[in-house]
Scaffold this active site. Structure first.
Site, short mmCIF file in Angstrom:
data_model
loop_
_atom_site.label_atom_id
_atom_site.label_comp_id
_atom_site.label_asym_id
_atom_site.label_seq_id
_atom_site.Cartn_x
_atom_site.Cartn_y
_atom_site.Cartn_z
N LEU A 298 0.70 -1.18 -0.18
CA LEU A 298 0.07 -0.03 0.08
C LEU A 298 0.85 1.22 -0.26
O LEU A 298 0.37 2.32 -0.58
CB LEU A 298 -0.94 -0.11 1.36
CG LEU A 298 -1.91 -0.99 1.39
CD1 LEU A 298 -2.73 -1.05 2.57
CD2 LEU A 298 -2.96 -0.94 0.22
N GLY A 299 1.91 1.41 0.72
CA GLY A 299 2.98 2.52 0.87
C GLY A 299 4.29 1.94 1.22
O GLY A 299 4.24 0.96 2.01
N LYS A 300 5.19 2.93 0.70
CA LYS A 300 6.68 2.60 1.16
C LYS A 300 7.16 4.06 1.67
O LYS A 300 6.57 5.08 1.01
CB LYS A 300 7.33 2.12 0.09
CG LYS A 300 8.36 1.15 0.45
CD LYS A 300 9.05 0.37 -0.64
CE LYS A 300 10.27 -0.25 -0.29
NZ LYS A 300 10.11 -1.07 0.81
N GLY A 301 7.85 3.84 2.72
CA GLY A 301 8.91 5.45 2.97
C GLY A 301 9.82 5.02 3.78
O GLY A 301 10.45 3.96 3.92
N ASN A 302 10.51 6.11 4.51
CA ASN A 302 11.82 5.76 5.00
C ASN A 302 11.46 4.95 6.39
O ASN A 302 12.35 4.89 6.96
CB ASN A 302 12.55 7.20 5.30
CG ASN A 302 11.59 8.02 5.93
OD1 ASN A 302 10.57 8.10 6.38
ND2 ASN A 302 12.03 9.50 6.19
N PHE A 303 10.25 4.93 6.73
CA PHE A 303 9.73 4.43 7.75
C PHE A 303 9.71 2.69 7.73
O PHE A 303 9.96 1.95 8.60
CB PHE A 303 8.24 4.73 8.33
CG PHE A 303 7.54 4.55 6.95
CD1 PHE A 303 6.80 3.18 6.89
CD2 PHE A 303 7.18 5.56 6.14
CE1 PHE A 303 5.80 3.19 5.85
CE2 PHE A 303 6.26 5.41 4.89
CZ PHE A 303 5.58 3.82 5.00
N VAL B 58 3.95 -0.28 4.31
CA VAL B 58 2.63 -0.59 4.68
C VAL B 58 2.08 -1.80 3.70
O VAL B 58 2.03 -1.29 2.46
CB VAL B 58 1.68 0.79 4.75
CG1 VAL B 58 0.40 0.46 5.35
CG2 VAL B 58 2.06 1.59 5.92
N ASP C 142 4.26 15.83 11.21
CA ASP C 142 4.32 15.47 9.62
C ASP C 142 3.09 15.66 9.11
O ASP C 142 2.76 14.69 8.40
CB ASP C 142 4.99 14.20 9.74
CG ASP C 142 5.48 13.66 8.30
OD1 ASP C 142 5.88 12.46 8.06
OD2 ASP C 142 5.56 14.58 7.44
N1 LIG Z 1 -0.17 7.48 6.14
C1 LIG Z 1 0.72 7.07 5.50
C2 LIG Z 1 1.94 6.82 4.74
C3 LIG Z 1 2.17 5.35 4.90
N2 LIG Z 1 0.93 4.64 4.38
C4 LIG Z 1 -0.26 4.34 5.15
C5 LIG Z 1 -0.84 3.80 4.23
C6 LIG Z 1 -2.37 3.15 4.27
N3 LIG Z 1 -3.02 3.07 3.42
C7 LIG Z 1 -4.33 2.60 3.61
N4 LIG Z 1 -4.96 2.12 2.40
C8 LIG Z 1 -4.61 2.47 1.00
C9 LIG Z 1 -3.67 2.74 0.53
C10 LIG Z 1 -3.23 2.89 -0.83
C11 LIG Z 1 -4.29 2.41 -1.81
C12 LIG Z 1 -4.02 2.57 -3.34
C13 LIG Z 1 -4.06 3.71 -3.84
C14 LIG Z 1 -4.15 3.75 -5.52
N5 LIG Z 1 -2.92 3.36 -5.82
C15 LIG Z 1 -2.61 1.96 -5.18
C16 LIG Z 1 -2.59 2.03 -3.70
C17 LIG Z 1 -5.47 1.94 -1.20
C18 LIG Z 1 -5.59 2.06 0.15
N6 LIG Z 1 -4.74 2.18 4.68
C19 LIG Z 1 -4.01 2.28 5.75
C20 LIG Z 1 -2.73 3.07 5.62
C21 LIG Z 1 -2.40 2.94 7.08
C22 LIG Z 1 -3.31 2.54 8.08
N7 LIG Z 1 -4.42 2.07 6.92
C23 LIG Z 1 -0.17 3.43 2.88
N8 LIG Z 1 1.01 4.21 3.23
#
Ligand SMILES: N#CCCn1cc(-c2nc(Nc3ccc(C4CCNCC4)cc3)nc3c2CCN3)cn1
Length: 308
Positions: A31-36, A39, A152
């Site tokens: 879902l996400g990548k960072g310097n942390f 996810v 942040d």
């Molecule tokens: N804040 C911060 C920075 C770190 N971070 C946290 C999350 C996170 N993302 C989601 N949900 C999520 C994320 C991306 C998408 C798609 C968007 C289109 N492209 C493809 C991906 C969909 C749903 N739900 C979360 C979290 C933390 C708690 N619940 C992701 N990065």
């Protein structure tokens, strides 16, 4: 379910609903990548029949920036928050025999505000942006009652739960203000998001609720720019400073232009009332900046006008 005889038969450890067993966490996607760290979207499926719930799992990438110690603080911080406008803590998952741990949170299906606004720009009007802004305000007001500074606050750290609800996330840099002071001074400013920082945070590493208010003003700017990367805060500041300027003197240049009263320009079609609210948040003297409760009231007032 927690009062059924079957449940009573479980040990306290087994009854602990904040403990997620790694063997039942099924990886689905990143879902996400960072310097942390990263996810991941996972399904917690103890019955093994795909009826389990979707969760967001933050895995720590121990590196020079963030240690296990920091991660434990982040987990403890998030676990005490109970607010509709802050991403919900669900628990932890230990692996490698408690050598590593992951933070389990509610999964927000629409991702961060950046991606959402960029792909929904045609059906998000000023009223909806003001609704999001007022929710972020309420979340920040809640944090303030617990003496936490986020440090942040940025659109990338605001997650979208539905078309009418956003939540504050990512408490990796959050600090609690000591009881005898009104600010927190950071010793080791790691990867600092200086383009969201108040002047006193840039030059003195000084953080307070009023520096969070400055960052909130930058989030308002991102909102009303639909998080368009062509006019994001970093790009606009670098245009003003000069792209040829290299680190680490960028922060000195940024502190200078802010001292000379340069501010981010009004986003295209931004209502004048909203732009003046941003400028209130960007008062050089932190004591002149509004508090989150007054910001919330002003936003509600502007929402009324937008409705007419
Ligand atoms: N804040 C911060 C920075 C770190 N971070 C946290 C999350 C996170 N993302 C989601 N949900 C999520 C994320 C991306 C998408 C798609 C968007 C289109 N492209 C493809 C991906 C969909 C749903 N739900 C979360 C979290 C933390 C708690 N619940 C992701 N990065």
């Amino acid at each position: 379910v927690t009062q059924s005889p079957v449940w009573r038969a479980l040990s306290p450890a087994q009854q602990d609903q904040t403990l997620f067993e790694e063997r039942h966490l099924r990886y689905i996607s990143l879902l996400g990548k960072g310097n942390f760290g990263s996810v991941e979207l996972c399904r917690y499926d103890p019955l093994g029949d795909n009826t389990g719930e979707l969760v967001a799992v933050k895995k720590l990438q121990p590196n020079k920036q963030s240690t296990m110690e920091d991660f434990k603080k982040e987990v403890n911080t998030l676990s005490v928050f109970h607010c509709d406008y802050i991403v919900k803590y669900k628990g932890v998952c230990y692996s490698m025999g408690r050598l590593s741990m992951s933070l389990v949170m509610e999964y927000l299906p629409y991702g961060s505000l950046i991606g959402y606004l960029d792909s929904n720009r045609h059906n998000v009007n000023a009223r909806r942006m003001l609704l999001f802004a007022s929710q972020i305000c309420k979340g920040m007001e809640y944090l303030q009652t617990l003496r936490y500074v986020h440090r942040d606050l940025a659109a990338r750290n605001i997650l979208v739960a539905s078309d009418s609800l956003v939540k504050i996330a990512d408490f990796g840099l959050t600090k609690i203000i000591p009881f005898d002071k009104e600010y927190y001074r950071v010793t080791q400013p790691g990867e600092s998001p200086i383009f969201w920082y108040a002047p006193e945070s840039i030059s003195e590493s000084r953080f307070s609720h009023k520096s969070d208010v400055w960052s909130f003003g930058v989030v308002l700017h991102e909102l009303f720019s639909y998080c368009d990367m062509n006019c994001n805060p970093k790009r606009l500041c670098m245009q003003e400073i000069g792209h040829n300027v290299q680190s680490p003197s960028i922060s000195m240049h940024l502190a200078n232009i802010l001292k000379n009263n340069w501010r981010l320009p009004a986003p295209p079609n931004c209502p004048p009332t909203v732009y003046s609210l941003m400028n209130e948040c960007w008062a050089y003297d932190f004591e002149e900046r509004p508090c989150f409760s007054s910001l919330g009231n002003q936003i509600e007032t502007i929402m009324q006008d937008e409705r007419e």
